[in-house]
Design a protein around this motif. Structure first.
Motif, mmCIF file in Angstrom:
data_model
loop_
_atom_site.group_PDB
_atom_site.id
_atom_site.type_symbol
_atom_site.label_atom_id
_atom_site.label_comp_id
_atom_site.label_asym_id
_atom_site.label_seq_id
_atom_site.Cartn_x
_atom_site.Cartn_y
_atom_site.Cartn_z
ATOM 1 N N GLU A 35 0.915 -1.268 0.106
ATOM 2 C CA GLU A 35 -0.063 0.134 -0.015
ATOM 3 C C GLU A 35 0.845 1.357 0.001
ATOM 4 O O GLU A 35 1.886 1.377 0.602
ATOM 5 C CB GLU A 35 -0.991 -0.022 1.111
ATOM 6 N N ASP A 36 0.593 2.268 -0.715
ATOM 7 C CA ASP A 36 1.475 3.701 -0.892
ATOM 8 C C ASP A 36 1.470 4.323 0.082
ATOM 9 O O ASP A 36 0.237 5.047 0.247
ATOM 10 C CB ASP A 36 1.151 3.891 -2.223
ATOM 11 N N PRO A 37 2.313 4.472 0.939
ATOM 12 C CA PRO A 37 2.145 5.624 2.100
ATOM 13 C C PRO A 37 1.992 7.004 1.733
ATOM 14 O O PRO A 37 1.659 7.997 2.650
ATOM 15 C CB PRO A 37 3.463 5.133 3.071
ATOM 16 N N ARG A 38 2.387 7.435 0.417
ATOM 17 C CA ARG A 38 2.544 8.738 0.131
ATOM 18 C C ARG A 38 1.192 9.098 0.102
ATOM 19 O O ARG A 38 0.913 10.171 0.497
ATOM 20 C CB ARG A 38 3.106 8.886 -1.336
ATOM 21 N N ILE A 39 0.197 8.222 -0.474
ATOM 22 C CA ILE A 39 -1.030 8.747 -0.566
ATOM 23 C C ILE A 39 -1.801 8.565 0.733
ATOM 24 O O ILE A 39 -2.886 9.427 1.173
ATOM 25 C CB ILE A 39 -1.976 8.341 -1.661
ATOM 26 N N ASP A 40 -1.282 7.675 1.542
ATOM 27 C CA ASP A 40 -1.967 7.356 2.881
ATOM 28 C C ASP A 40 -1.805 8.567 3.759
ATOM 29 O O ASP A 40 -2.695 9.212 4.271
ATOM 30 C CB ASP A 40 -1.200 6.418 3.433
ATOM 31 N N ARG A 41 -0.424 9.090 3.807
ATOM 32 C CA ARG A 41 -0.235 10.300 4.497
ATOM 33 C C ARG A 41 -0.972 11.556 4.222
ATOM 34 O O ARG A 41 -1.239 12.457 4.999
ATOM 35 C CB ARG A 41 1.436 10.496 4.772
ATOM 36 N N GLU A 42 -0.998 11.695 2.833
ATOM 37 C CA GLU A 42 -1.956 12.821 2.406
ATOM 38 C C GLU A 42 -3.459 12.818 3.190
ATOM 39 O O GLU A 42 -3.814 13.884 3.395
ATOM 40 C CB GLU A 42 -1.738 12.960 0.989
ATOM 41 N N PRO A 271 11.345 2.804 0.237
ATOM 42 C CA PRO A 271 10.633 3.337 1.250
ATOM 43 C C PRO A 271 11.393 4.666 2.316
ATOM 44 O O PRO A 271 12.765 4.593 2.126
ATOM 45 C CB PRO A 271 10.133 2.376 2.175
ATOM 46 N N GLU A 272 10.445 5.181 2.761
ATOM 47 C CA GLU A 272 10.996 6.457 3.423
ATOM 48 C C GLU A 272 12.050 6.200 4.800
ATOM 49 O O GLU A 272 12.759 6.637 5.050
ATOM 50 C CB GLU A 272 10.141 7.654 3.770
ATOM 51 N N TYR A 273 11.654 4.947 5.273
ATOM 52 C CA TYR A 273 12.228 4.437 6.436
ATOM 53 C C TYR A 273 13.797 4.045 5.941
ATOM 54 O O TYR A 273 14.492 3.753 7.105
ATOM 55 C CB TYR A 273 11.779 3.426 7.183
ATOM 56 N N ASP A 378 -1.643 6.050 -7.118
ATOM 57 C CA ASP A 378 -1.139 4.979 -6.356
ATOM 58 C C ASP A 378 -0.012 4.175 -7.007
ATOM 59 O O ASP A 378 -0.106 3.549 -8.004
ATOM 60 C CB ASP A 378 -1.890 4.236 -5.823
ATOM 61 N N ARG A 379 1.189 4.136 -6.418
ATOM 62 C CA ARG A 379 2.319 3.391 -7.104
ATOM 63 C C ARG A 379 2.149 2.003 -7.141
ATOM 64 O O ARG A 379 2.754 1.191 -7.956
ATOM 65 C CB ARG A 379 3.767 3.700 -6.402
ATOM 66 N N VAL A 380 1.461 1.395 -6.144
ATOM 67 C CA VAL A 380 1.168 0.151 -6.054
ATOM 68 C C VAL A 380 0.029 -0.418 -7.463
ATOM 69 O O VAL A 380 0.516 -1.215 -8.363
ATOM 70 C CB VAL A 380 0.577 -0.529 -4.819
ATOM 71 N N GLY A 381 -1.107 0.153 -7.381
ATOM 72 C CA GLY A 381 -2.046 0.139 -8.442
ATOM 73 C C GLY A 381 -2.846 -1.091 -8.476
ATOM 74 O O GLY A 381 -3.389 -1.243 -9.610
ATOM 75 N N THR A 382 -2.800 -2.023 -7.492
ATOM 76 C CA THR A 382 -3.348 -3.187 -7.641
ATOM 77 C C THR A 382 -4.844 -3.233 -7.031
ATOM 78 O O THR A 382 -5.484 -4.128 -7.162
ATOM 79 C CB THR A 382 -2.559 -4.547 -7.134
#
Length: 392
Positions: A35-42, A271-273, A378-382
């Motif tokens: 799951e793409d956390p970039r869109i999650d955090r937004e 990932p950012e981490y 979303d970079r995952v896209g599935t």
């Protein structure tokens, strides 16, 4: 004859469910979050007052959310191996060595993994230590598969797919070119060239096999949601999703697909981490993350409170088909342990959120346009859909 066919179908469904339960009860499923956390955090807009309850998965996104400095993150998963994975990552932050963290979870292997694990082990709880005592060899690149990311059931499926895809030189070169393309126009040209090669006989056969989908963590209930709700069924769904990721979302920073294609991340695509500039900040905050091996409902029963954010991933797709009372109970507990304005983020193989209980939908405000716009990035896209709800 019809009765025999029906009995056979029921036996097939039962066998699929039994295999899925066996896989999930005995193995690490997800070695990286999908799951793409970039869109999650937004969507979540976390801050210092946030109290988060989330499904653990591989723990990557819990660490990503930690960059927004929430007060607490409760990572909940019924599979203890998923929590063991997050605990190992947290332990490496506590040890203070970015190079060791990046070797193990950036490159997927570490020649000194045994030394690092010996130092990390005292920071693990007993079930997590017991798991890694048996499985720390996943980080040994000389032992069969060259990367941690080709272990666990999703990793095993990725290993299988990549062995098929990369054995053809033209397809291998095209896929690697795709990951490094400089523009969407270039990506579209590359994918147009290689798409017929991807959907060859063996890959097309593999994606139709229930056991392969089980290894990837996809239950029969999700497959049925796709077959029932997507034009052309599963084959069209997979082809369209892959085409979208390859041609409409930039691939240069798409670490989700890169890691399964190559077995490792890259320093600029991870990932950012796993970025050095975030290490000290995350190391200072890891004590805010707590793992719980149980269901979301059981966690909320045992830890009642007022939580500001819930990240449910897609597990309700399973509940809606297999345990409707448990789905309704979970929503009762979610609403009882939230406040007006609490945000709930979920994903689904379905195209909409009509599967939610009616009483839950009456208690929520949705943001379909916002969520849909981010879903397209979303970079995952599935997934079929992403949903953000706010408690009224």
């Amino acid at each position: 004859m019809g009765t025999s066919h029906g009995a056979g179908s029921r036996l097939g469904r039962a066998a699929h469910d039994l295999f899925f339960r066996n896989v999930h009860n005995r193995h690490l499923i997800y070695n990286t979050c999908w799951e793409d956390p970039r869109i999650d955090r937004e969507l979540l807009a976390l801050d210092g007052s946030s109290r988060v309850v989330m499904v653990t998965s591989a723990g990557c996104n819990a660490l990503d959310y930690l960059l927004d400095s929430p007060a607490t993150i409760h990572a909940v998963d019924v599979n203890p191996r998923q929590n063991a994975l997050l605990q190992l990552k947290l332990a490496l932050f506590r040890l203070g060595g970015f190079d060791d963290l990046y070797a193990m979870f950036g490159k997927g292997s570490h020649d000194g993994y045994a030394r690092v694990y010996a130092a990390a082990r005292p920071h693990l709880d007993a079930p997590s230590a017991a798991f890694w005592d048996r499985r720390i060899g996943y980080f040994d690149r000389h032992r069969g598969r060259p990367s941690f990311y080709y272990h666990g059931t999703a990793g095993t499926a990725a290993w299988l797919f990549t062995r098929v895809l990369l054995r053809r030189p033209a397809l291998r070169a095209g896929l690697l070119d795709l990951m490094d393309a400089d523009s969407l126009c270039e990506q579209q040209a590359i994918y147009t060239r290689i798409e017929p090669l991807i959907w060859g006989g063996l890959i097309s056969w593999l994606v139709r096999q229930p056991w392969v989908m089980s290894l990837l963590g996809v239950p029969r209930s999700q497959l049925q949601l796709i077959r029932d709700g997507y034009p052309g069924g599963l084959a069209s769904y997979l082809a369209d999703k892959l085409r979208h990721v390859a041609t409409e979302v930039m691939t240069r920073d798409n670490y989700f697909w890169r890691v399964y294609l190559t077995g490792s991340y890259a320093s600029g695509c991870c990932p950012e981490y796993l970025r050095a500039e975030h290490f000290d900040r995350l190391a200072d905050r890891v004590d805010r993350v707590r793992t719980h091996t149980t269901t979301v409902s059981d966690f909320l029963r045992r830890n009642p409170g007022t939580y500001s954010h819930f990240v449910l991933l897609d597990h309700q797709d399973w509940l809606v088909r297999h345990d409707r009372p448990a789905l309704e109970e979970e929503w009762e507990l979610l609403l009882a342990n939230s406040r007006p304005g609490s945000r709930i983020l979920m994903r689904s193989a379905a195209q909409d959120a009509s599967f939610l209980p009616e009483f839950a939908r009456r208690s929520l405000r949705f943001f379909p346009e916002w969520a849909a716009a981010l879903h397209r990035r979303d970079r995952v896209g599935t997934y079929g859909s992403v949903h953000l709800a706010e408690v009224l």
